[in-house]
Design a protein around this motif. Sequence first.
Motif, PDB file in Angstrom:
ATOM      1  N   HIS A 183       0.795  -1.234   0.000  1.00 46.55           N
ATOM      2  CA  HIS A 183       0.000   0.000   0.000  1.00 46.55           C
ATOM      3  C   HIS A 183       0.829   1.286   0.000  1.00 46.55           C
ATOM      4  CE1 HIS A 183      -3.648  -2.386   1.716  1.00 46.55           C
ATOM      5  NE2 HIS A 183      -3.402  -2.643   0.458  1.00 46.55           N
ATOM      6  N   THR A 218      -5.062  -5.181   5.163  1.00 47.65           N
ATOM      7  CA  THR A 218      -6.310  -4.469   4.877  1.00 47.65           C
ATOM      8  C   THR A 218      -6.454  -4.261   3.378  1.00 47.65           C
ATOM      9  OG1 THR A 218      -5.219  -2.347   4.987  1.00 47.65           O
ATOM     10  CG2 THR A 218      -6.088  -3.208   7.067  1.00 47.65           C
ATOM     11  N   THR A 219      -7.575  -3.678   2.981  1.00 48.58           N
ATOM     12  CA  THR A 219      -7.740  -3.285   1.585  1.00 48.58           C
ATOM     13  C   THR A 219      -7.416  -1.800   1.482  1.00 48.58           C
ATOM     14  OG1 THR A 219     -10.015  -2.503   1.725  1.00 48.58           O
ATOM     15  CG2 THR A 219      -9.692  -4.890   1.470  1.00 48.58           C
ATOM     16  N   ASN A 221      -9.363   0.356   0.835  1.00 48.45           N
ATOM     17  CA  ASN A 221     -10.521   1.134   1.315  1.00 48.45           C
ATOM     18  C   ASN A 221     -10.500   1.304   2.828  1.00 48.45           C
ATOM     19  OD1 ASN A 221     -11.698   1.405  -1.250  1.00 48.45           O
ATOM     20  ND2 ASN A 221     -12.527  -0.669  -1.106  1.00 48.45           N
TER      21      ASN A 221
END
Lengths: 465, 105
Positions: A183, A218-219, A221
């Motif tokens: 990320h 996590t994503t 989002n």
Amino acid sequence: MSRDLRGWIEEVELKAPGELLRVKRSVAPDRFEPTALLEQLEDRGEYPAVLFERITNLKGEPTPFMALMNVFGNPRKIGLAMGLAEPAGRAELFQTYLRRAAQPRKVQVVAPGEAPAKEVVVRGRDLDLAALPFFRHNYMEGGPYFTGIVGARALDSQRYNISWNRMMYLDATHMATYMSPRHLWSHFYEAEEQGQALPGALVLGHHPGFHLASAALTTLNDDEYEVAGGVLGEPLRVTPSEAYGEALLVPADAEVLIEGEIVPHRRTIEGPYGEFTGYTGPERLSWLFEVKALSMRRDAIFIEIFGSHRDNMAAHFPIEAHIYDRVRHAVPTVKDLCWIESGGPHNLIISIKKRIEGEPLRAAMAAIAASNFIKHVIVVDEDIDPGDLREVSWALATRFQAEDDLTVLKGMQGHVLDPSLRHEIRGSGMVLDCTVPLDRPYPRRARVPKDVRERMPLGEYLPDR
Amino acid sequence: MEIFDATCPSCGGGFYCDTLLTTLDVPLHCPYCDSYFEKPPGPTRGGPRKAIPLMGLKEAFRREVLYLPKPVLPQAPAEPVKAPATPMPAQSGPMPGERRPGEKA
């Protein structure tokens, strides 16, 4: 009172004596001295957190700082990071973490004057990173490092990402950082495409629950400041940064914050560095972090990971918990899994109550899809404890035929730090189905009849036992 | 990721680097004496890279992209020195003569 590192240290010394030791003699972190002690403890199978009360900076000068290492060295401290007073098994740790991570909490913004992390603020020409206690952990490391949590906000959204990233000292206002393609790498990639820097803050010391959340799967989002609030069990308190104001909120209860930005269209040389794989990774091309401001508590306590050693691998616990969650979504009869204690940073062992053929491969594929840390998956029946490598090896020896039960996966995205990769990121994996076949008779595990064992308590026949 | 062995021409210390660095116009950094030195010329497998997606580089790497710490500047290739018989001593601290940041060499 909000959760912070000082409160956690008090809690551990009260609830789990022996899990945190103090070193009162002065040590030089940039000359391998803290890790020299930790490695000796590790060789004895001991993994206490160690608080070094007197540490020097890069100039060799005494500092008012302390350093805490081995915070994640064993499952007991993973539990303590989540506030569990009693020792817990792997499954309970997974469930506790997943329950909390699934309950994200909105951040609480506080004024800078209420933020302990702002007791001391340094900016502009007064910045000199050499005044800080950087660490060398393992032989051959390319320079002194901090390995902490980078908090950064995506430029085109309000999402905050927190991730473990290493930072190698370069000069008074620059560090070199390496990013795996996840990320933070994505956020920087997008910023660089727009010709912009990505602002961020290196957090060196917070409640260990905050550090744990930084390894969450996590994503894009999910706001990871909010996930950290879930893991902490209360909103993460944040405050405007010195360099970027409200455009970059930083954890108010941190011990140290090094604010700056990953510079677009610049790269630098970084490493070698002792990585979670257990190897010293090579010198590499890496990214440049330019420091804009430093804020900290007067007597800040730095959390530093012991790179390449157990502390480093164990800090990935949330990834293991998320893999457990996703594998159980794919195959609900998965009983347990073991990654961190499997002894191999890319090996995962899954135990399953198999109902139909094919489920082991399905469970394995869910794990591989969940994380590129996973390269090899061994699937065993529920009678095998995946954390007991002797049992796992027995299942491999007696329930596995390579011709039928081995699935080789080619062209997978591997992990950039895997030293066995020939390509820079593409590699291969495999699944070993070590479960008993359901579609033909199979010998039973040799055991003494259960009812006879129960009517013959050991103590009645061997009183000393 | 494959690596190649390097030896510092200043202190003789041995270390290793990502082979990507063989394809780029970058100096190497010695982990022991903190000096930067140019790689000796030699063939590189596959030739220069046109792009390095993993590093977010969409075009050929140019030297001006590289940041080197102050006050260290790119140096001319140093006269090679013979590496000591055991260039990597046991992990007992920095190599002799290692310079701390801020100390004069």
